[in-house]
Write an enzyme that holds these catalytic residues in place. Structure first.
Site, PDB file in Angstrom:
ATOM      1  N   THR A   1      -2.317  -3.601  -7.807  1.00  0.00           N
ATOM      2  CA  THR A   1      -2.110  -2.282  -8.090  1.00  0.00           C
ATOM      3  C   THR A   1      -0.671  -1.933  -8.026  1.00  0.00           C
ATOM      4  O   THR A   1       0.097  -2.440  -7.117  1.00  0.00           O
ATOM      5  CB  THR A   1      -2.636  -1.276  -7.248  1.00  0.00           C
ATOM      6  OG1 THR A   1      -4.194  -1.676  -7.433  1.00  0.00           O
ATOM      7  CG2 THR A   1      -2.492   0.191  -7.292  1.00  0.00           C
TER       8      THR A   1
ATOM      9  N   GLY B   1      -9.808   0.303  -2.533  1.00  0.00           N
ATOM     10  CA  GLY B   1      -9.801   1.595  -3.157  1.00  0.00           C
ATOM     11  C   GLY B   1     -11.011   2.618  -2.705  1.00  0.00           C
ATOM     12  O   GLY B   1     -10.849   3.915  -2.340  1.00  0.00           O
TER      13      GLY B   1
END
Lengths: 317, 317
Positions: free
Chosen positions: B170, B224
């Site tokens: 990410t 996440g």
């Protein structure tokens, strides 16, 4: 702690004509949630049941009765959260099911993810045995008319523009049990005439929904875009956690600041870790109700607090 | 304030072999973002440019090189936020574009919504003239192999299970200008083998991304689902705003608490309203870099802080 289930039926411009049905709906939802809390002892079950009641009620913008997007379709958001362990489930762009909040809970319990949207979410619904309704089954005449009015307003003169924009009727619930466990849930059809794919604050943890036994449980309603960018629920709980505000003081401060800064309105229901309730809105009206003991409190206008006494509803009546 | 652009290339298990390319990628992105900050003076332009650089780099899990979901497809999340006015744009389930962060920005600037997902988001991309790539164009050999390894691991013995799960890469950026304006941006392909429709923390304001001149700008990376439910970025900024923590102190406290409570790891880059930087991770590694003046700092391992001197890159070289 005094076990309590507190619900809202959306902040915004509730018409005088709509008030009786709104009041009936939120009272019924608070009673149903409270009944479940007494029978199962679970705040998560309680907020789910309360929201299910409002999702099935066409007078609210969630489940059956959801507003329509620009293409005339229903796309729904929901989130549910358990304050004891911060378990949570969120769903967006849900279609053709009457209880998105239950799908959010199933995402929480049956997948390793916390948030699933669109066709992927409907795949979970199918696998989990949800009743998939035929397309259009959630659409009411009122929702069709609201979209038509909205589209007409875009062609109207400047002064009339936006009059019907905004779709009060997002629903939510918070609950606390005797041990101080809290939970929160929010479910919505969003905004009339929204672009397809639009997501509001309701499914955003810290935006429109959050629950943590150490601070409290909150469900917000109002202008989703503003609630999301101002991170209303997270800001409110930060005041409770770090500023020693009560739920009510924190709700007032955050919503007044948001409305002053962005000229958009919202409403909050909350229960903090002390068991104190917060109910506040900067919109014209917000329907809300809670049951605690054998009292049901409810209101729609600012400062209103009606009380109904009598035994809580049981499964027998 | 000293103008600064700080980027990360994802927290997680970065292999030794991957380190050189990760370091090159984050250094280049920090330089590009800083160059844009000098030329346009906009922190929003700076974080977008820095993230664009990482989205185009196949060594990171964003844009080209994104990991694959269970069905072998790329579905990307991104969010960008401007701390001066809290304007923000978020996108989920984006496909076939190399720069989801730029689509998030376009959602912010061209629609009245803040968050759009799925086909509705791709409709905006088309209207706004984004280059829509043929299906599969974002898929790398490495992403295909990672999905295969993940699926194989599910059939492996218990001790081997999950070894390859998790997908570091990410990307994110935060920036501050001389006046104290901040911005944040995060872009990701999510988790290898995720269920279709899964949304992570990156596009969630207060979850994985937030910016407010009054507290600071933050981009998170890591598991996440956990970052989302713990509301990591909102909790961190609450410590800065209410607890007088520096960005670094707040990052350490929130991530240590999260990792202790949930046994999942994450990383943060942040700049607070005083201009102080925060860089911290509880994962094994996180690639990061920042440019401030003519110094570029970077690292991958805990405690690492390498420095390159020399003139900032200009458009001529």
């Amino acid at each position: 702690y005094e076990p309590t289930v507190l619900v809202h039926g959306g902040a915004g411009d509730v018409s005088d004509a709509a008030i009786p049905n709104k009041k009936l709906g939120v009272k019924l939802a608070a009673r149903k949630g409270f009944e479940i809390l007494r029978y199962t002892g679970s705040v998560l079950d309680a907020v789910e049941a309360a929201v299910n009641s409002l999702e099935a009620d066409p007078n609210f913008n969630a489940g059956y009765g959801s507003v329509l997007n620009w293409d005339g379709e229903v796309e729904m958001d929901a989130a549910i959260m358990n304050g004891a362990d911060l378990s949570a489930g969120c769903v967006s762009l849900a279609r053709d099911i009457i209880n998105p909040i239950s799908l959010a809970r199933r995402i929480m319990e049956s997948t390793k993810h916390r948030y699933i949207a669109g066709p992927g979410a409907m795949r979970i619904a199918e696998q989990e045995g949800f009743n998939l309704l035929p397309p259009g089954a959630l659409i009411t005449e009122a929702a069709i008319k609201a979209l038509q009015d909205y589209k007409n307003s875009l062609n109207a003169t400047q002064t009339q523009k936006g009059v019907v924009y905004g779709s009060p009727g997002t629903v939510g619930a918070v609950a606390i049990d005797a041990c101080g466990n809290v939970a929160a849930a929010t479910s919505t059809g969003g905004l009339t005439g929204k672009l397809p794919g639009r997501i509001g604050d309701s499914p955003i943890l810290g935006g429109g929904t959050y629950a943590d036994n150490e601070s409290g449980a909150v469900s917000a309603t109002g202008h989703g875009e503003t609630i999301m960018r101002y991170n209303v629920v997270a800001r409110m709980l930060a005041l409770v956690e770090h500023g020693n505000y009560t739920a009510q003081e924190a709700a007032v401060q955050v919503l007044e600041q948001m409305t002053q800064r962005f000229n958009e309105t919202a409403g909050i229901i909350a229960v903090d870790y002390r068991g104190q309730l917060g109910i506040y809105f900067t919109s014209n009206r917000m329907s809300w109700a809670y049951q605690r003991g054998n009292q049901v409190h409810f209101g729609v206008d600012a400062g209103e607090d009606e009380i109904e006494f009598g035994e809580p509803r049981t499964t027998d009546n």
